[in-house]
Design a protein around this motif. Sequence first.
Motif, short mmCIF file in Angstrom:
data_model
loop_
_atom_site.label_atom_id
_atom_site.label_comp_id
_atom_site.label_asym_id
_atom_site.label_seq_id
_atom_site.Cartn_x
_atom_site.Cartn_y
_atom_site.Cartn_z
N MET A 93 6.08 6.73 -6.05
CA MET A 93 6.46 6.06 -4.82
C MET A 93 7.50 4.98 -5.09
N GLN A 97 7.49 1.96 -0.43
CA GLN A 97 6.38 2.82 0.00
C GLN A 97 5.06 2.22 -0.47
N LEU A 101 2.03 0.48 1.88
CA LEU A 101 0.63 0.88 1.74
C LEU A 101 -0.26 -0.35 1.46
N ASP A 102 0.17 -1.19 0.56
CA ASP A 102 -0.64 -2.34 0.15
C ASP A 102 -0.77 -3.40 1.25
N TYR A 103 0.25 -3.54 2.09
CA TYR A 103 0.28 -4.64 3.05
C TYR A 103 0.06 -4.22 4.50
N GLY A 104 -0.33 -2.97 4.72
CA GLY A 104 -0.63 -2.53 6.08
C GLY A 104 0.61 -2.29 6.93
N ALA A 106 2.09 0.49 7.48
CA ALA A 106 2.03 1.76 8.21
C ALA A 106 0.70 1.87 8.93
N GLN A 107 0.75 2.07 10.23
CA GLN A 107 -0.50 2.37 10.95
C GLN A 107 -0.48 3.83 11.38
N GLY A 109 2.08 5.68 11.49
CA GLY A 109 2.97 6.35 10.55
C GLY A 109 4.22 6.98 11.14
N THR A 112 7.25 4.95 10.36
CA THR A 112 7.27 4.51 8.96
C THR A 112 8.45 5.04 8.15
N ILE A 116 10.98 2.36 6.63
CA ILE A 116 11.13 2.17 5.18
C ILE A 116 12.61 2.33 4.80
N GLN A 150 2.93 -7.22 9.36
CA GLN A 150 2.54 -6.64 8.08
C GLN A 150 3.68 -5.81 7.47
#
Lengths: 165, 755
Positions: A93, A97, A101-104, A106-107, A109, A112, A116, A150
């Motif tokens: 990744m 990316q 993922l780590d910080y929320g 994408a809900q 998506g 996204t 990104i 986020q």
Amino acid sequence: MINSRAGYGKIEISFTVNGEPKKLRAYPMERLLDVLRLKLGLTGAKEGCGEGECGSCSVLMNGVLMNSCLIPILQAANTNIQTIEGLAAENSMHVLQQTFLDYGGAQCGICTPGMILAAVQLLDRNPQPTTEEIREGLSGNLCRCTGYNQIIDAVAEAARRRNSA
Amino acid sequence: MTTERIIGNSVPRKEGRDKVTGRSQYVDDMVLPDMLFGATVRSQIPRGRIKNISFADSIPWDEFVIVSAKDIPGKNCIALIGDDQPCLASEFVNHPEEPILLLAHPDRHLLPQAVKAVSIEYEPPWPAIFTIEESERCTEVIWGDDNIFKTYRIQKGDVEGIWKKAAYIVEGEYSTGAQEQLYIEPNGMIAAFDESTGITVWGSLQCPYYVHKALMALANLPAEKVRVVQMETGGAFGGKEEYPSMIAAHTSLLAMKARRPVKIIYDRMEDMAATTKRHPSRTRHRTAVSREGKILGGEIDFTIDGGAYLTLSSVVLSRGAIHAGGPYYWPNVQIRAKAVATNAPPHGAFRGFGAPQSLFAMERHMDRIARTVGLSPVEIRKRNFLQPGQTTTTEQVVREAIDLGKLLDRALEVSDYTAKKKQFASKNQLGSSRKGIGIAAFLHGAGFTGSGERYLSSVVGVEGCADGSVRVLVSSTEFGQGTNTVLSQIAAEALGLPYESVTMAQPDTLEVPNSGPTVASRTAMVVGKLVQSAALGVAQTLIFSKLLQEGYSADDFRAACKQYVSTHSPFRCWSRYDPPSDIFWDDEKYRGEAYAAFAWAVYIAEVEVDLTTYSVAVKDFVALQEVGKVLHPLLAKGQIIGGIAQGIGFSLYEKVVWQNGRMQNGQMTNYIMPTSSDLPPIRVFFEELGNFHGAYGAKGIGELPMDGPAPAILNAVEDAVGVPFNSIPLLPEDIMDGLAAASEENSAVSRVGRR
């Protein structure tokens, strides 16, 4: 929507997509978005509004963020296109990316991939953006789920990780 | 087993990797061999009778599959609560986006022209009605005998006696507009039909079993011949609760006639104009208040515009009515609620489901009461907050140890309310902008209202798999909120397994049981609890079969599960909702335990009003809430911030412009939702009371943050400019007009004064 039967006949288009040279026949006014999704099977770019407002169809064309729903394929001839699928090698990744993922970031998506790619362009141009610069830099990409905070955290963290790497 | 290793941790979103790499499959990403594309021919007028349908010669119609109401094998309706909404209008139309004909063709790009080439002639125009007031006047009756879909009356104590005892009688009227859910993925569906297996649909949707029910009635097929599969869903917010049944019905009819798969994807304009939006509302308050600022009682009239058909309006109305009294103690109250019909497309579910409308009114009205009595917005709320042991408007006893005064104090502290209030009051006299700060205190009931969960009787399954992992089987869908992640956490926690050992089955009615619709902030609390108990059933099965012993490790579990499956088969344990015995609800009198639990919150908004452009910027936003145990802090925070962003849009940006029942601004260029540069930092705080009976102490969270922003922001605007605004969305032109009217009034008063 652009009528693929109207106007000119099909032409041959050559361009590079995610580092691979592509040659295909298409109506000149077919949208880059449709060519990517239907002819090349790259469905990461999404159609949210079809009028260049939401940014979910964003791709990088020669490194510049573009709404692929507004680009006739003719205009993409001989360019270098990058989509979300080409951002990182299989099973790895891109730092953005990972931080999304780590910080929320994408809900649902759907925004996204475009978001990104917008962040990729932003960090390419400005490796250490302030929060305000991130807000401004992503304001062409709409997200209905997150309220953006986020996403902004994810981009700021990606900048930190990159700069400390 | 150690407890709570996974609950309370922000584990990675289950389907997150697929989302950030662009691999997730949404319905428009799916292509079936020989697939046709479908489109919908809609009415163009709000009300009338179809006389004739004609097809222009410019289109090669023999290439098209054309479906009308005559092609419906079963009942021509979208079965939901009532069956008044047709799938395809055959004779009468009741709103300007009513589907009449369906077309399908292999070339997606030919469809828009074909839709335009169909002309529908009507009898001379029938008069139509478009507002709550026009509907109430009944000069045209468009639904039932009186245009009324549903009424409720909530009665507590005696309202007659309170007016004489009141030191103040405070009246107010508040209204909210329609709001589009604006998920970024438009609605879409694919259907395929086969004589032996029946109908299969794949789509963007929240409630697989709602679609299932609608298709059974429409196609006259038994349950096993209808299969509904949820694809990855790009946002929903209630907007994919009921309308997907319509699109599933349309694609199914086309697929049955064409004998080929058919895909319908709405473009943005069709999605915005034709599908549901938040119900417009009007609330009237008349409140008796003592000299000390205590509410003695009051009357609340809550009315919503349901559009042309019943759909979910009765349920939206119910939630709105129950929340209309806010988090306050009403010794006496009468709430009269009514949903009326107009010739607009039906309004429907949207995060909050009636509560944001009635709570907007309540919290604006609290500030009005405060001014009338001469108390601060803080003090008036503190004097009237519900206390444990007191009862709500439906006479539900507050059993939780909630201390709303403390919650408010904490919010005041983190927002630096007192200092800012003082500072804005003195500084505000100068410059070209005005700052203000406003409060909203509110509650949100989790789960279905009253006896709803009892009727739903949800079922959940957990499966032991051949590789020793477990799989959760639910019809509860993921559309961004985190269903997959949170339910996996619960199963993993219950079984003492790593989070990675749990997978989620794709919601597919062939495989998953009906765990109810994914709505009403019920998934974590109600479905989560069932997942917990079904998961424990899996462990029990292994223990009873002597393959596993209490105190097992994750490795022991995997080995036992593998062995069980290899000697028997994959096994599933089920859990069905069992209503708590202490919950009482009277559907007739609308009295009792309305919700199994409430979430509680205090939000504080700081705004700056530009006196040159009349635009409002939200400068700071504090959101403090008690939602029970926070199962996943990152997701929970994401829910709150996202909801507040939608609430800010609802308050200040998002205006549906109507003309003859049609949305005129159905594009993202002219229907304005907040961008990243429009929003303030949103500061989120959770308080945890604990001791609740949901899964690991969770209550509902998804809808709560939609309720608070609008009143907090409009209270802040009034604090800034000194003029009250009681209608949302509040756009710059409204502020300009409001300030102009107020200054005219002031000068009229001073002219009178001079005489």
